[in-house]
Design a protein around this motif. Structure first.
Motif, PDB file in Angstrom:
ATOM      1  N   ARG A   5       0.828  -1.206   0.000  1.00 16.35           N
ATOM      2  CA  ARG A   5       0.000   0.000   0.000  1.00 16.35           C
ATOM      3  C   ARG A   5       0.866   1.261   0.000  1.00 16.35           C
ATOM      4  NH1 ARG A   5      -5.619   0.216   2.981  1.00 16.35           N
ATOM      5  NH2 ARG A   5      -6.384   2.024   1.885  1.00 16.35           N
ATOM      6  N   ARG A   6       1.972   1.229   0.738  1.00  8.33           N
ATOM      7  CA  ARG A   6       2.889   2.368   0.754  1.00  8.33           C
ATOM      8  C   ARG A   6       3.629   2.509  -0.566  1.00  8.33           C
ATOM      9  NH1 ARG A   6       6.366   1.497   5.863  1.00  8.33           N
ATOM     10  NH2 ARG A   6       5.465  -0.543   5.600  1.00  8.33           N
ATOM     11  N   ALA A   7       3.922   1.385  -1.199  1.00  2.56           N
ATOM     12  CA  ALA A   7       4.673   1.406  -2.454  1.00  2.56           C
ATOM     13  C   ALA A   7       3.789   1.747  -3.652  1.00  2.56           C
ATOM     14  CB  ALA A   7       5.335   0.060  -2.675  1.00  2.56           C
ATOM     15  N   GLN A   8       2.471   1.562  -3.529  1.00  3.37           N
ATOM     16  CA  GLN A   8       1.573   1.741  -4.675  1.00  3.37           C
ATOM     17  C   GLN A   8       1.740   3.077  -5.390  1.00  3.37           C
ATOM     18  OE1 GLN A   8      -1.693   3.807  -4.602  1.00  3.37           O
ATOM     19  NE2 GLN A   8      -1.294   3.586  -6.776  1.00  3.37           N
ATOM     20  N   PRO A   9       1.798   4.209  -4.711  1.00  6.61           N
ATOM     21  CA  PRO A   9       1.965   5.463  -5.469  1.00  6.61           C
ATOM     22  C   PRO A   9       3.269   5.503  -6.276  1.00  6.61           C
ATOM     23  CG  PRO A   9       1.213   5.923  -3.243  1.00  6.61           C
ATOM     24  CD  PRO A   9       1.572   4.472  -3.293  1.00  6.61           C
ATOM     25  N   TRP A  10       4.318   4.892  -5.755  1.00 11.64           N
ATOM     26  CA  TRP A  10       5.578   4.880  -6.492  1.00 11.64           C
ATOM     27  C   TRP A  10       5.529   3.883  -7.645  1.00 11.64           C
ATOM     28  CZ3 TRP A  10       8.461   8.874  -6.226  1.00 11.64           C
ATOM     29  CH2 TRP A  10       8.481   9.636  -5.072  1.00 11.64           C
ATOM     30  N   LEU A  11       4.847   2.762  -7.450  1.00 13.32           N
ATOM     31  CA  LEU A  11       4.670   1.810  -8.546  1.00 13.32           C
ATOM     32  C   LEU A  11       3.843   2.439  -9.665  1.00 13.32           C
ATOM     33  CD1 LEU A  11       3.994  -1.448  -6.497  1.00 13.32           C
ATOM     34  CD2 LEU A  11       6.074  -0.869  -7.777  1.00 13.32           C
ATOM     35  N   SER A  12       2.794   3.166  -9.288  1.00 11.44           N
ATOM     36  CA  SER A  12       1.974   3.862 -10.281  1.00 11.44           C
ATOM     37  C   SER A  12       2.775   4.946 -10.988  1.00 11.44           C
ATOM     38  CB  SER A  12       0.730   4.460  -9.629  1.00 11.44           C
ATOM     39  OG  SER A  12      -0.142   3.427  -9.217  1.00 11.44           O
ATOM     40  N   THR A  13       3.657   5.601 -10.269  1.00 15.61           N
ATOM     41  CA  THR A  13       4.514   6.612 -10.888  1.00 15.61           C
ATOM     42  C   THR A  13       5.418   5.969 -11.935  1.00 15.61           C
ATOM     43  OG1 THR A  13       4.482   7.942  -8.881  1.00 15.61           O
ATOM     44  CG2 THR A  13       6.251   8.396 -10.450  1.00 15.61           C
ATOM     45  N   ALA A  14       6.032   4.846 -11.579  1.00 15.68           N
ATOM     46  CA  ALA A  14       6.888   4.129 -12.529  1.00 15.68           C
ATOM     47  C   ALA A  14       6.091   3.680 -13.747  1.00 15.68           C
ATOM     48  CB  ALA A  14       7.547   2.936 -11.845  1.00 15.68           C
ATOM     49  N   ALA A  15       4.876   3.165 -13.528  1.00 16.62           N
ATOM     50  CA  ALA A  15       4.014   2.729 -14.629  1.00 16.62           C
ATOM     51  C   ALA A  15       3.655   3.905 -15.528  1.00 16.62           C
ATOM     52  CB  ALA A  15       2.743   2.074 -14.083  1.00 16.62           C
ATOM     53  N   ARG A  16       3.329   5.019 -14.919  1.00 15.94           N
ATOM     54  CA  ARG A  16       2.953   6.227 -15.646  1.00 15.94           C
ATOM     55  C   ARG A  16       4.103   6.718 -16.517  1.00 15.94           C
ATOM     56  NH1 ARG A  16       3.245  11.416 -13.996  1.00 15.94           N
ATOM     57  NH2 ARG A  16       3.970  11.075 -11.900  1.00 15.94           N
ATOM     58  N   LEU A  17       5.312   6.746 -15.953  1.00 12.87           N
ATOM     59  CA  LEU A  17       6.471   7.242 -16.690  1.00 12.87           C
ATOM     60  C   LEU A  17       6.875   6.284 -17.816  1.00 12.87           C
ATOM     61  CD1 LEU A  17       8.573   8.694 -13.744  1.00 12.87           C
ATOM     62  CD2 LEU A  17       7.069   9.922 -15.342  1.00 12.87           C
ATOM     63  N   LEU A  18       6.804   4.979 -17.546  1.00 11.47           N
ATOM     64  CA  LEU A  18       7.111   3.992 -18.583  1.00 11.47           C
ATOM     65  C   LEU A  18       6.138   4.095 -19.747  1.00 11.47           C
ATOM     66  CD1 LEU A  18       8.545   1.351 -19.602  1.00 11.47           C
ATOM     67  CD2 LEU A  18       6.729   0.132 -18.399  1.00 11.47           C
ATOM     68  N   LEU A  19       4.858   4.014 -19.434  1.00 10.18           N
ATOM     69  CA  LEU A  19       3.823   4.036 -20.462  1.00 10.18           C
ATOM     70  C   LEU A  19       3.815   5.362 -21.215  1.00 10.18           C
ATOM     71  CD1 LEU A  19       1.564   2.241 -21.560  1.00 10.18           C
ATOM     72  CD2 LEU A  19       0.074   3.163 -19.793  1.00 10.18           C
ATOM     73  N   GLY A  20       3.893   6.456 -20.473  1.00 10.43           N
ATOM     74  CA  GLY A  20       3.919   7.773 -21.109  1.00 10.43           C
ATOM     75  C   GLY A  20       5.129   7.953 -21.993  1.00 10.43           C
ATOM     76  N   GLY A  21       6.291   7.502 -21.516  1.00 10.17           N
ATOM     77  CA  GLY A  21       7.510   7.612 -22.312  1.00 10.17           C
ATOM     78  C   GLY A  21       7.436   6.822 -23.598  1.00 10.17           C
ATOM     79  N   VAL A  22       6.935   5.606 -23.525  1.00  2.00           N
ATOM     80  CA  VAL A  22       6.799   4.768 -24.723  1.00  2.00           C
ATOM     81  C   VAL A  22       5.866   5.442 -25.731  1.00  2.00           C
ATOM     82  CG1 VAL A  22       5.843   2.590 -25.600  1.00  2.00           C
ATOM     83  CG2 VAL A  22       7.367   2.578 -23.622  1.00  2.00           C
ATOM     84  N   LEU A  23       4.741   5.951 -25.266  1.00  3.87           N
ATOM     85  CA  LEU A  23       3.783   6.576 -26.181  1.00  3.87           C
ATOM     86  C   LEU A  23       4.336   7.853 -26.805  1.00  3.87           C
ATOM     87  CD1 LEU A  23       0.450   5.948 -24.267  1.00  3.87           C
ATOM     88  CD2 LEU A  23       1.120   4.997 -26.487  1.00  3.87           C
ATOM     89  N   VAL A  24       5.000   8.681 -26.025  1.00  2.70           N
ATOM     90  CA  VAL A  24       5.564   9.915 -26.579  1.00  2.70           C
ATOM     91  C   VAL A  24       6.633   9.589 -27.621  1.00  2.70           C
ATOM     92  CG1 VAL A  24       6.986  11.943 -26.036  1.00  2.70           C
ATOM     93  CG2 VAL A  24       4.983  11.421 -24.648  1.00  2.70           C
ATOM     94  N   VAL A  25       7.518   8.661 -27.305  1.00  3.99           N
ATOM     95  CA  VAL A  25       8.574   8.296 -28.252  1.00  3.99           C
ATOM     96  C   VAL A  25       7.964   7.696 -29.519  1.00  3.99           C
ATOM     97  CG1 VAL A  25      10.527   6.721 -28.640  1.00  3.99           C
ATOM     98  CG2 VAL A  25      10.390   8.062 -26.539  1.00  3.99           C
ATOM     99  N   ALA A  26       7.027   6.757 -29.363  1.00  5.93           N
ATOM    100  CA  ALA A  26       6.412   6.111 -30.528  1.00  5.93           C
ATOM    101  C   ALA A  26       5.716   7.140 -31.424  1.00  5.93           C
ATOM    102  CB  ALA A  26       5.417   5.044 -30.074  1.00  5.93           C
ATOM    103  N   GLY A  27       4.963   8.045 -30.817  1.00  6.62           N
ATOM    104  CA  GLY A  27       4.267   9.060 -31.610  1.00  6.62           C
ATOM    105  C   GLY A  27       5.219  10.055 -32.245  1.00  6.62           C
ATOM    106  N   ALA A  28       6.211  10.499 -31.476  1.00  7.23           N
ATOM    107  CA  ALA A  28       7.151  11.506 -31.982  1.00  7.23           C
ATOM    108  C   ALA A  28       7.989  10.966 -33.137  1.00  7.23           C
ATOM    109  CB  ALA A  28       8.052  11.989 -30.851  1.00  7.23           C
TER     110      ALA A  28
END
Length: 162
Positions: A5-28
């Protein structure tokens, strides 16, 4: 409070940055060469010719927009669901090409179109897209993350404190 439960916000942050990074790079990577994007979309042979151009031009813009929302941490649940839809469509398209025996480059990070026999990477592409789909669904379920600009406006409610 449990460790998970304590780690969840950091896990979500990592997921957000991974997914967002992949999408930005793929689109760009697709934006600078619209003709290449058209070839990639056409190679799948899934859309009527009248839709090939709009999809080829619009898809990279959508990828970048969803990716930026994820990276910034705004509208997280909506952005994660949009990413999940994109990943599901990409997975279905690649699986369809594979099942029909098409010899194409997926065009996921630019390029795309017909390739020589044996040059396709369908298993790895499907595995990557399914993994990213699962990340997107997990982020939609647990969107609360650190280093995000959004809060309640991002569709993320803080749990009630007891």
């Amino acid at each position: 409070m449990t460790v998970v439960r304590r780690a969840q916000p950091w896990l979500s942050t990592a997921a957000r940055l991974l997914l967002g990074g992949v999408l930005v790079v793929a689109g760009a990577l697709k934006l600078p060469d619209p003709a290449e994007a058209v070839r990639a979309v056409r190679a799948y042979r899934l859309l009527p010719e009248g839709l090939v151009g709009p999809v080829a031009f619009g898809l990279p813009v959508v990828e970048v927009a969803v990716g930026l929302a994820l990276l910034a941490g705004v509208f997280l649940r909506t952005a994660a669901l949009a990413a999940a839809v994109l990943m599901a469509v990409f997975t279905a398209a690649v699986a369809s090409a594979w099942a029909r025996g098409l010899q194409i480059d997926c065009g996921c990070f630019g390029g795309g179109g017909e390739v020589a026999a044996g040059e396709t990477g369908y298993p790895a592409e499907v595995a990557r897209d399914v993994a990213l789909l699962l990340v997107a669904l997990a982020l939609a379920r647990w969107p609360r993350s650190r280093l995000a600009l959004g809060g309640p406006a991002a569709g993320v409610r803080e749990p009630a404190r007891v």
